[in-house]
Design a protein around this motif. Sequence first.
Motif, PDB file in Angstrom:
ATOM      1  N   ARG A 118       0.836  -1.193   0.000  1.00  0.00           N
ATOM      2  CA  ARG A 118       0.000   0.000   0.000  1.00  0.00           C
ATOM      3  C   ARG A 118       0.881   1.257   0.000  1.00  0.00           C
ATOM      4  O   ARG A 118       0.657   2.191  -0.754  1.00  0.00           O
ATOM      5  N   GLY A 119       1.904   1.217   0.868  1.00  0.00           N
ATOM      6  CA  GLY A 119       2.816   2.350   0.963  1.00  0.00           C
ATOM      7  C   GLY A 119       3.538   2.618  -0.342  1.00  0.00           C
ATOM      8  O   GLY A 119       3.605   3.745  -0.815  1.00  0.00           O
ATOM      9  N   LEU A 120       4.039   1.540  -0.956  1.00  0.00           N
ATOM     10  CA  LEU A 120       4.804   1.705  -2.196  1.00  0.00           C
ATOM     11  C   LEU A 120       3.928   2.248  -3.318  1.00  0.00           C
ATOM     12  O   LEU A 120       4.347   3.114  -4.091  1.00  0.00           O
ATOM     13  N   VAL A 163       3.467   5.900  -2.662  1.00  0.00           N
ATOM     14  CA  VAL A 163       4.680   6.653  -2.993  1.00  0.00           C
ATOM     15  C   VAL A 163       4.853   6.757  -4.502  1.00  0.00           C
ATOM     16  O   VAL A 163       5.208   7.807  -5.038  1.00  0.00           O
ATOM     17  N   VAL A 188       2.484   9.348  -5.808  1.00  0.00           N
ATOM     18  CA  VAL A 188       3.013  10.676  -5.468  1.00  0.00           C
ATOM     19  C   VAL A 188       4.161  11.036  -6.408  1.00  0.00           C
ATOM     20  O   VAL A 188       4.254  12.162  -6.908  1.00  0.00           O
ATOM     21  N   GLY A 189       5.020  10.039  -6.682  1.00  0.00           N
ATOM     22  CA  GLY A 189       6.173  10.265  -7.556  1.00  0.00           C
ATOM     23  C   GLY A 189       5.760  10.702  -8.948  1.00  0.00           C
ATOM     24  O   GLY A 189       6.328  11.642  -9.508  1.00  0.00           O
ATOM     25  N   LEU A 242       4.457  14.279  -8.746  1.00  0.00           N
ATOM     26  CA  LEU A 242       5.546  15.232  -8.555  1.00  0.00           C
ATOM     27  C   LEU A 242       6.357  15.397  -9.833  1.00  0.00           C
ATOM     28  O   LEU A 242       6.783  16.502 -10.175  1.00  0.00           O
TER      29      LEU A 242
END
Lengths: 288, 256
Positions: B25-27, B30, B33-34, B37
């Motif tokens: 989930r975290g990856l 991220v 988000v990456g 960005l």
Amino acid sequence: MTLQVGTDAIKVKGYLASYRFLVLRRISQIAALALFIVSPVAGYWLLKGNLTSSELLQAIPLSDPFVFLQTLASGHAPISTLLIGVAIVTGFYWLVGGRVFCSWVCPVNPVTDLAGWCARKLGIRRRFSVSRKLRYWMLALTLILPAITGVVVWELVNPVSLLHRGLIFGMGMGWMLVVAVFLFDLFVLPRGWCGHVCPMGACYRLIGTGSPLKVKASKRDDCYDCMDCYAVCPEPHVIKPALKGKAKGNGPVIQSPDCTNCGRCIDICSVNVFEFGSRFANQMEKQP
Amino acid sequence: MSQGNPKQLGKEGRARRQFFADTARGLCGVGAVGVGLGLIATNASSHAPEMLRPPGALPEDDFLAACLRCGLCVRDCPFDTLKLAQITDPVANGTPYFIAREVPCEMCDDIPCVAACPSGALDQALDNIDDARMGLAVLIDQETCLNFLGLRCDVCYDVCPVQEEAITLERERNVRTGHHARFLPTVHSDHCTGCGKCEQGCVLEEAAIKVVPRSLAKGEIGQHYRLGWEEKAANQGESLIPEQLKMPIRRPEGES
């Protein structure tokens, strides 16, 4: 009715002693903002700039190591002023505990504390969970992206520097990002921003690895399992090894650099189990 | 399948499953988000042309890698020319800029903004403000410029801090009246610092002379071009090729 966290401490120690470090932290956080704002009025610059880089007493350069790493990753060759500033700030935070930045200086901390407080008062349950290691992935991301794009990407949106800069130089619509952080903490993930996502905090945690100033569960034998310290701690997993680790041969010092040295556990404990101390004073208690 | 049922997993198994779920989930988060960005970053390097960088600023791509967004240049600017960009401004968030039409650069001799910069985003090597290149003034609208209409406004010329070098008045016959002269403000890119005094001073409702980034204002001659008159001057007035070069005569077939 549920028992309020801190009831015991307030009963035994009084209101002020139960919130001592919280009040000191709020004063420190306000000072970290006000000194940048008040100076122009006073005519003399105590602190000039903002948290990413500043000038202390119109002479000493201070620079944020995380932003420094980002500019380095994006391919900028720093000048000596920046290197000196980063060295001073890094040295300071290593000495007092890296994440002291998070709990004593960072302007987002009051925002996420407020979100936590609201969630408690309103009884908002958040069942979402992610690994606290997420912040290191974020840290990696914020250092890899500049290398690819050549732009200090995270600083385009970083709510920490945005809030501090905005309050000093003008916020515009930047408050929307801060509200987003607040809502994320309130509705999605408890301690979501500071405890899971923020790469800046992750960077300061790495700086604080092995720092000498630590919280110590000196009188852990007096603990009567009220759990108040776990309830108020922003990184509750750091407490157990020190507080309950006697049988395993752990010393009383909270070793994890996740600890922000906020001192809430010291205040909230009615039997004063915790105190600030040196990491080197980590001997086991003498057996009676 | 015993492994598929969480109830049959041991405590460790459940913990491991939870760990993988949390990590995945975290990856994913991220990663998302990456991507976001990255998109923001690619847009960051193109900004509105009226937003000018302080003197000594590195080329925009390098500047975005170097600027810490600390605002020390803004603080040390004695004329409150510089501002820090806010998130909705059409320039990278937190970076310093000025808008010439509002408050131009006054070109301080000691260049305090450059001295204040802790990162080198404003180049410390800039020691003479006349060497600054914040942009380039361009007389962008000849149809409304009063001097082009035949009047003697001359304000841009008068306020220029590098007068007679960065802006000159070129005299020309006024064809409309037949017996007057026009004095045409002419910018010379070798000397213009891009301070924006001319743009601010322009008396029109909307300035006819504007400072724009040099990359936008300047053309570039191909490397293979040779300017005959310059080469001639360098060659003691002689042409580089013999004067009487025999060229083949080409005519349509059948003609002589």
